[in-house]
Design a protein around this motif. Structure first.
Motif, short mmCIF file in Angstrom:
data_model
loop_
_atom_site.label_atom_id
_atom_site.label_comp_id
_atom_site.label_asym_id
_atom_site.label_seq_id
_atom_site.Cartn_x
_atom_site.Cartn_y
_atom_site.Cartn_z
N ALA A 200 0.83 -1.21 0.00
CA ALA A 200 0.00 0.00 0.00
C ALA A 200 0.86 1.26 0.00
CB ALA A 200 -0.93 -0.01 1.22
N PHE A 201 2.05 1.18 0.60
CA PHE A 201 2.93 2.35 0.64
C PHE A 201 3.35 2.76 -0.77
CE2 PHE A 201 6.91 4.61 0.87
CZ PHE A 201 6.78 5.43 1.97
N ASN A 202 3.60 1.78 -1.61
CA ASN A 202 4.13 2.05 -2.95
C ASN A 202 3.15 2.79 -3.84
OD1 ASN A 202 6.33 0.54 -2.06
ND2 ASN A 202 5.60 -1.34 -3.02
N THR A 203 1.87 2.75 -3.50
CA THR A 203 0.86 3.36 -4.35
C THR A 203 0.47 4.77 -3.91
OG1 THR A 203 -0.98 2.44 -3.04
CG2 THR A 203 -0.09 1.07 -4.81
N ILE A 204 0.86 5.18 -2.72
CA ILE A 204 0.42 6.48 -2.20
C ILE A 204 0.91 7.62 -3.09
CG2 ILE A 204 0.63 8.11 -0.28
CD1 ILE A 204 0.85 5.71 1.60
N SER A 205 2.17 7.57 -3.49
CA SER A 205 2.74 8.64 -4.32
C SER A 205 3.10 8.12 -5.71
CB SER A 205 3.98 9.24 -3.65
OG SER A 205 3.64 9.89 -2.44
N SER A 206 2.41 7.09 -6.13
CA SER A 206 2.66 6.52 -7.46
C SER A 206 2.50 7.59 -8.53
CB SER A 206 1.69 5.36 -7.72
OG SER A 206 1.89 4.83 -9.01
N GLY A 207 3.45 7.63 -9.45
CA GLY A 207 3.41 8.61 -10.53
C GLY A 207 4.15 9.89 -10.21
N LEU A 208 4.57 10.08 -8.96
CA LEU A 208 5.28 11.30 -8.57
C LEU A 208 6.78 11.09 -8.38
CD1 LEU A 208 2.75 12.75 -5.94
CD2 LEU A 208 3.03 13.42 -8.34
N TRP A 214 15.51 14.11 -9.00
CA TRP A 214 15.22 14.48 -7.62
C TRP A 214 16.21 15.48 -7.04
CZ3 TRP A 214 18.78 14.00 -3.85
CH2 TRP A 214 19.88 13.16 -4.11
N ALA A 215 17.49 15.40 -7.45
CA ALA A 215 18.53 16.24 -6.85
C ALA A 215 18.32 17.72 -7.16
CB ALA A 215 19.91 15.80 -7.34
N GLN A 216 17.53 18.02 -8.18
CA GLN A 216 17.28 19.41 -8.53
C GLN A 216 15.99 19.95 -7.92
OE1 GLN A 216 19.54 21.22 -10.18
NE2 GLN A 216 20.84 19.40 -10.23
N LYS A 217 15.32 19.13 -7.12
CA LYS A 217 14.02 19.52 -6.58
C LYS A 217 14.17 20.29 -5.26
CE LYS A 217 11.80 17.37 -9.87
NZ LYS A 217 11.03 16.15 -9.62
N LEU A 225 4.24 17.68 -1.85
CA LEU A 225 3.76 16.51 -2.57
C LEU A 225 3.71 15.27 -1.69
CD1 LEU A 225 5.67 16.97 -5.97
CD2 LEU A 225 3.25 17.43 -5.50
N GLY A 226 4.21 15.38 -0.46
CA GLY A 226 4.14 14.25 0.47
C GLY A 226 5.45 13.52 0.68
N PHE A 227 6.59 14.17 0.37
CA PHE A 227 7.90 13.55 0.55
C PHE A 227 8.67 14.29 1.64
CE2 PHE A 227 6.87 12.97 -4.02
CZ PHE A 227 6.78 11.58 -4.03
N VAL A 228 9.27 13.55 2.55
CA VAL A 228 10.01 14.19 3.65
C VAL A 228 11.31 14.82 3.16
CG1 VAL A 228 9.00 12.82 5.51
CG2 VAL A 228 11.02 11.96 4.29
N THR A 229 11.88 14.32 2.07
CA THR A 229 13.09 14.89 1.47
C THR A 229 13.00 14.73 -0.04
OG1 THR A 229 14.34 12.81 1.49
CG2 THR A 229 14.51 14.23 3.47
N PRO A 230 13.73 15.54 -0.81
CA PRO A 230 13.78 15.32 -2.25
C PRO A 230 14.27 13.92 -2.61
CG PRO A 230 14.57 17.51 -1.76
CD PRO A 230 14.40 16.80 -0.43
N TYR A 231 15.26 13.41 -1.86
CA TYR A 231 15.75 12.06 -2.17
C TYR A 231 14.66 11.01 -1.98
CZ TYR A 231 18.83 8.01 -2.40
OH TYR A 231 19.42 6.83 -2.77
#
Length: 432
Positions: A200-208, A214-217, A225-231
């Motif tokens: 279920a975790f893999n689908t929460i931010s699927s497509g993002l 990522w290093a340029q974000k 968007l729901g990520f604790v870090t860009p990485y």
């Protein structure tokens, strides 16, 4: 996790460390036969540590606290065969290796040994077999610093240990960012290999997820968007362990700031020097005068983000603006910040991911992540009799590792007590 799992952060480095025992053993061979061939002609003696060596105190400490209880080698004498020969690396100094060794034991090994369901057995089963220390960072082709490498769940390399400063817990070069975020991150990978995270975790931010960009974000835009870090936005597996590691190592202020930023919508735009001076005059002046972002924190309308080569982006909250780009105020002089322009509330997404991590740790390892976080935090920061964290005159949490109680000034600090254990082994040394 891939066989070579790299964790690195754009624009700042995290250091990784390991320490090796100087225990030397020769391997003996014997023949199997019905005849009594007598003793082996090979030397099968396991030699003790060299008491005349300058490194004997640390070698003894890691033997007794890493190797014997957990079958874990702490390698601080950098080995070419175990290092990336494509990078120009520098060994860790002995003094910094001592600091990291005692801190790894106190802030990582002892914490899991105390809270895991199987106590010390848990670490003997699941901890990496090798922690390898490098003194310098490993620079990557995109300008990033490599902060840690995990190889097949067996070896974790920690880098830039020569920058270690026990007085600095937070910040880009603090203990957490350089070492312990990496430790919990890579250990999370090892546990994930043993008992896979819920699908279920893999689908929460699927497509993002963005494995290449990522290093340029911006961290704030990714948080929205729901990520604790860009990485963490690079792939689901990294998102999983970043969620775990950030929650454990972020103090209350930093975690609250993350969730607050994640609640809003952010945008990133190109800017000219003239535009920035026009829209953010005080922040601009602070930056030009002091080369800091003292007025450009994440909870204001916007801040300046350096991209490299002296290029910048302007990261700002999404608010109504007039034709000239100024924030549009209502009749009462207020403005409204957007929170759902993309139908994503980053704060709720992060908390949903954290709940899955919380359940997984409890069901698979009998580890309460909230207790784990509290244990780590109270070992790092001073608390009063009620268990509340103390703050200094600037509102920052007080470093417990170096804290000296005014009521008992002769009592050594936690850091001094930890390093004294290594120093005690000097009494066993001999001279050549």
């Amino acid at each position: 996790m891939n066989n070579n799992k790299h964790l690195f952060a754009k624009r700042w480095g995290l250091v990784c460390c390991g320490i090796a025992t100087a225990l030397t053993a020769s391997i003996g061979f014997t023949a199997c036969s019905e005849d009594d061939l007598g003793p082996s002609i090979y030397d099968t003696t396991e030699y003790p540590l060299d008491r005349s060596a300058y490194t004997f105190p640390l070698d003894t400490f890691v033997k007794k606290n890493f190797l014997e209880p957990y079958n874990l080698k702490y390698i601080y004498k950098m080995e070419d065969v175990g290092s990336d020969m494509q990078k120009n690396l520098v060994p860790a100094t002995y003094e910094k290796s001592v600091d990291l060794a005692v801190l790894v034991k106190y802030l990582w090994l002892d914490v899991y040994a105390k809270l895991a369901g199987e106590k010390e057995v848990f670490l003997k089963k699941y901890s990496p077999r090798i922690i390898h220390v490098i003194g310098s960072p490993g620079y990557l082709s995109d300008g990033s610093r490599e902060v840690g490498v995990a190889e097949g769940g067996i070896k974790v390399t920690l880098m830039e240990v020569n920058r270690l400063n026990v007085s600095q817990i937070e910040g880009a070069y603090g203990l957490n960012q350089l070492f312990f975020h990496t430790m919990h991150h890579e250990f999370g990978h090892i546990l994930d290999q043993t008992s896979l995270r819920p699908t279920a975790f893999n689908t929460i931010s699927s497509g993002l997820y963005d494995a290449m960009g990522w290093a340029q974000k911006s961290d704030t835009i990714q948080a929205a968007l729901g990520f604790v870090t860009p990485y963490g936005s690079s792939q689901a597996g990294e998102d999983w362990v970043e969620t775990l590691s950030c929650y454990v190592t972020y103090n209350d202020d930093r975690w609250a700031q993350l969730l607050n930023s994640a609640h809003y919508d952010w945008e990133e735009i190109d800017y000219s020097d003239e535009d920035y001076q026009k829209y953010y005059p005080r922040a601009y002046q602070d930056y030009k005068t002091n080369y800091t972002r003292m007025s450009c924190n994440y909870d204001t309308i916007g801040y300046l983000r350096q991209m490299g080569n002296y290029e910048f982006k302007l990261v700002r909250k999404v608010v109504p603006r007039n034709a000239d780009g100024w924030v549009a105020l209502d009749a009462d002089g207020n403005y409204t910040v957007s929170t759902d322009a993309d139908n994503i509330d980053g704060r709720e997404v992060i908390l949903e991911k954290l709940d899955l991590v919380r359940t997984w740790l409890k069901e698979n390892w009998s580890i309460d992540i909230d207790e784990l976080r509290r244990e780590v935090q109270t070992r790092q920061y001073v608390t009063n009799a009620n268990g509340d964290f103390l703050r200094d005159n600037y509102g920052n949490f007080v470093n417990r590792l170096t804290y000296v109680d005014p009521a008992n000034p002769d009592k050594p600090s936690i850091y001094e007590q930890l390093t004294q254990e290594v120093e005690e082994y000097k009494k066993l040394q001999t001279t050549k």
